[in-house]
Design an enzyme around this catalytic site. Structure first.
Site, PDB file in Angstrom:
ATOM      1  CG  HIS A   1      -2.072  -0.967   1.031  1.00 39.27           C
ATOM      2  ND1 HIS A   1      -2.784  -1.482   2.088  1.00 39.27           N
ATOM      3  CD2 HIS A   1      -2.629  -1.511  -0.080  1.00 39.27           C
ATOM      4  CE1 HIS A   1      -3.718  -2.294   1.626  1.00 39.27           C
ATOM      5  NE2 HIS A   1      -3.642  -2.318   0.317  1.00 39.27           N
TER       6      HIS A   1
ATOM      7  CD  GLU B   1      -2.047  -9.226   7.010  1.00 37.59           C
ATOM      8  OE1 GLU B   1      -2.002  -9.796   8.116  1.00 37.59           O
ATOM      9  OE2 GLU B   1      -1.464  -8.151   6.776  1.00 37.59           O
TER      10      GLU B   1
ATOM     11  CB  THR C   1       0.784  -9.051  10.190  1.00 36.97           C
ATOM     12  OG1 THR C   1       0.737  -8.452   8.887  1.00 36.97           O
ATOM     13  CG2 THR C   1       0.574 -10.548  10.077  1.00 36.97           C
TER      14      THR C   1
ATOM     15  CB  CYS D   1       4.141  -7.731  11.117  1.00 35.72           C
ATOM     16  SG  CYS D   1       5.567  -7.032  10.304  1.00 35.72           S
TER      17      CYS D   1
ATOM     18  CB  SER E   1      -0.215   2.087   4.447  1.00 40.65           C
ATOM     19  OG  SER E   1       0.652   1.433   5.358  1.00 40.65           O
ATOM     20  CB  SER E   2      -3.265  -1.555   7.907  1.00 38.31           C
ATOM     21  OG  SER E   2      -3.616  -1.854   9.235  1.00 38.31           O
TER      22      SER E   2
END
Length: 416
Positions: free
Chosen positions: A93, A184, A255, A293, A322-323
């Site tokens: 992302h 994801e 994650t 992660c 973007s998470s």
């Protein structure tokens, strides 16, 4: 191939040959590396010129999984120079990275068109699976088309898949902390069905979601209301029955979620099971493993360290979808003015910053009087695991430029 002939199974191919990767590394470094950022990091992640100071977080930018995914995508384009190469959605992302891949001739298939577009492919085509992974049904469709597959799925994501498969095998429902519509989480949810396809999952995003689930675990409730709350965006497995499938639960997560929130979700669910079953029965009916992660955790921890330093403004650089970057913004805005910017171009002037507002879920322009002041100012800069260092360099140079300091001066002070 005749119309009636069965398509061959998909073929996973290895594109990481030494001669290819040597050229790929040079290309990737040209696109994304920053010797300026590297030099500043070596000097304690701080640079001061006149009354302008920039502090960089200790850890930010590309993680190993992202670097690997980009390397594989670049390698795939080189190895299959004469073939059509497709990418399922975005490799990561970050708009800059995805723009580079598009310019290289890699065709991105939007998430909403995955199934229809895959149905048009054949065994001469190459499909790149992004770092987030892909749902099992998509992988099956790709296999049926006989395409060559370059799989860049992050190892941390696959570790979560292994965990939820085990939950399903042992009769546990996976409660997944994440965004149900995120690539994801959708990929993880598909694995939570298990190898036999008879497993179940529930995706929760907020602590309010978890409290609702915990109340149902303790007291039961209105099944229809439960299913209505979680029906959107594939947050529930087909046939999910809270009266049955909340008896034994295992917790997993996307994650890139905020670590502290995931840990709180785990704690609340465990307490609910304990309240229902008693402490001696909790363990057989509840399982949890740390699946955040490592790079996500490092970047969050590094931001907490940065926030202990004197700062006037925080800039978080990265893709708005973007998470892991979003969670850095959430952390920062608890303490000081924080601006979520896509690139240095968002710093339009000393007074105006174009940034993404997490609460409005939209881009807006805000006024920052601190940057415009003539007195001393300290700016913090960080980025998520999907942001390349060249974008950090651009942001850093833009900050100094707006404060009347040239790029040449910055490079001279940094020793590059």
């Amino acid at each position: 191939m005749s119309a009636t002939a069965p398509a061959p199974a998909s073929r996973r191919v290895n594109v990481r040959t030494p001669e290819v990767m040597e050229r790929v590394q040079q290309e990737v470094e040209t696109h994304y590396r920053s010797t300026l950022v590297e030099a500043i990091r070596k000097q304690g992640s701080l640079i001061q010129i006149g009354n302008t100071t920039v502090r960089l977080a200790r850890d930010f930018g590309f993680c190993y999984g992202v670097e690997r995914a980009i390397d594989l995508a670049y390698a795939a384009r080189r190895v299959f120079a004469d073939r059509r190469v497709y990418l399922l959605g975005e490799i990561i992302h970050n708009p800059e990275v995805n723009r580079q891949l598009t310019e290289m001739g890699i065709v991105s298939i939007p998430v909403s068109e995955h199934e229809t577009e895959i149905a048009k492919l054949n065994n001469d085509d190459v499909v790149i699976v992004p770092a987030f992974g892909a749902e099992t049904k998509l992988m099956k469709l790709i296999s049926e088309r006989g395409c060559m597959v370059v799989d860049t799925t992050c190892g941390d994501v696959m570790s979560v898949w292994k965990r939820v498969r085990n939950y399903a095998k042992n009769g546990f429902t996976s409660i997944i902390h994440g965004k149900a519509s995120h690539e994801e989480t959708r990929a993880t949810s598909s694995r939570a069905l298990g190898d036999q396809g008879n497993g179940h999952y529930l995706v929760v995003l907020t602590l309010a979601d978890v409290d609702f689930v915990c109340d149902y675990i303790r007291n039961g409730g209105d099944k229809a209301a439960f299913l209505e709350r979680f029906k959107g965006a594939s947050a529930l497995s087909e046939g999910f029955d809270p009266d049955i499938h909340l008896k034994r639960v295992g917790v997993a997560n996307q994650t890139t979620m905020l670590k502290s929130e995931t840990e709180e979700i785990q704690r609340r669910l465990q307490k609910a099971i304990e309240d229902r079953d008693g402490p001696t029965v909790t363990e057989p009916n509840f399982q949890v493993f740390d699946t955040i992660c490592g790079a996500t955790q490092e970047r969050q921890d590094s931001l907490f360290l940065l926030l202990r330093q004197p700062l006037d403004v925080l800039l978080v650089v990265g893709g708005y979808n973007s998470s892991n970057t979003t969670h850095l913004v959430e952390i920062g805005e608890q303490q000081l003015p924080t601006f979520f910017i896509r690139t240095a171009e968002c710093l339009t002037s000393l007074e105006q910053i174009v940034h993404f507002d997490l609460h409005l879920k939209a881009e807006k322009t805000s006024y920052s009087n601190k940057l415009a002041e003539e007195g001393p100012v300290i700016i913090g800069i960080t980025a998520g695991a999907s942001c390349p260092n060249n974008l950090i360099e651009d942001t850093l140079l833009r900050v100094f430029q707006l404060r009347g300091i040239s790029a040449a001066q910055v490079r001279e002070v940094a020793g590059v």
